[in-house]
Design an enzyme around this catalytic site. Structure first.
Site, PDB file in Angstrom:
ATOM      1  N   GLU A   1     -17.147  20.811  22.535  1.00 46.02           N
ATOM      2  CA  GLU A   1     -15.752  20.414  22.699  1.00 46.02           C
ATOM      3  C   GLU A   1     -15.222  20.102  21.305  1.00 46.02           C
ATOM      4  OE1 GLU A   1     -15.903  18.536  27.165  1.00 46.02           O
ATOM      5  OE2 GLU A   1     -16.442  17.214  25.500  1.00 46.02           O
TER       6      GLU A   1
ATOM      7  N   ASP B   1     -10.540  21.503  38.306  1.00 44.17           N
ATOM      8  CA  ASP B   1     -10.859  20.117  37.958  1.00 44.17           C
ATOM      9  C   ASP B   1     -10.310  19.212  39.051  1.00 44.17           C
ATOM     10  OD1 ASP B   1     -11.851  21.104  35.493  1.00 44.17           O
ATOM     11  OD2 ASP B   1      -9.823  21.087  34.670  1.00 44.17           O
TER      12      ASP B   1
END
Length: 247
Positions: free
Chosen positions: A8, A128
């Site tokens: 990330e 998500d």
């Protein structure tokens, strides 16, 4: 089952998020390119990158991501703020193995279907989920979509897979429940990639036996060295079951 070691990236650095909040990123003092190469050395066949700045419409990580794609020698699955056709096609042209989209699917589902048609097996849908609803805008906006119905809307699109994140489990710093991901995996024909479920190698072993789970993303657990990547990759490999002998 494919293990996707995950980077990330925020402002050129490796980070992980606290409770999914971009403003509360935990910084890891490692070199992103060297870390990506270490994934390959451990035996990874794929890796995943999330461009955290891309989620906010910024492109400061572009050169770094291009360098990683050029140097690792394995396919890279890339996510982070893909909202338009030209963004997707530009990164496919730059060598990204797959593109992960989320908000696009909620705002312009026909565009995702069309992109999947022209780039079969290169488009991945990220779902998500928080408190029973699909989240968009990088976990910041709660939609009215039910996860199962949202996934069903793309049943006929030639997606490479669906990444399912149980945000409730991911942000709770507790053992992730496989219940939600197991249920959704059973309701789609697309291979499902689990995110936020791996904290130890034992989690890898459990996930292997969930039907229709094709892979798992591992990020924070690798950075914190709670999981050894080589060990996780070995556990994820299919094993031959003993065969009874008949006389």
């Amino acid at each position: 089952m494919i293990i996707y070691p995950t980077l990330e990236l925020k402002q050129g650095k490796c980070v992980t998020l606290t409770r999914g909040r971009l403003e509360e990123a935990v910084l890891w003092h490692v070199d992103p390119v060297q870390t990506a190469r270490s994934f390959v050395e451990a035996g990874a066949e794929w890796m995943h990158i999330t461009d955290m700045d891309g989620l906010q419409g910024e492109n400061g990580n572009n050169e770094l991501i291009e360098e990683i794609i050029r140097t690792v020698g394995i396919p890279v699955q890339l996510g982070g703020g893909f909202r338009a056709r030209d963004q997707v096609e530009r990164w496919i042209d730059k060598g990204a193995g797959r593109i992960v989209v989320s908000t696009m699917a909620a705002h312009d589902p026909d565009l995702l279907r069309e992109l999947a048609k022209y780039h079969p097996d290169q488009m991945v849908l990220a779902v998500d989920i928080f408190e029973g609803s699909v989240m968009t805008e990088g976990w910041r906006s709660k939609s009215a979509f039910d996860p199962a119905e949202f996934i069903k809307a793309f049943d006929t699109a030639p997606l490479a897979g669906i990444i399912v994140t149980d945000i409730d489990a991911n942000i709770g710093d507790s053992d992730a429940s496989l219940g939600l991901i197991t249920r959704l995996a059973a309701e789609t024909r697309h291979p499902v990639i689990a995110r936020g479920t791996i904290r130890t190698v034992d989690d890898v072993a459990r996930l292997r036996y969930v039907p229709n789970i094709s892979g798992a993303l591992i990020g924070r657990a690798l950075m914190a060295r709670d999981v050894d990547l080589a060990e996780a990759l070995a556990i994820a490999q299919p094993s031959s079951e003993p065969t009874a002998e008949f006389t």
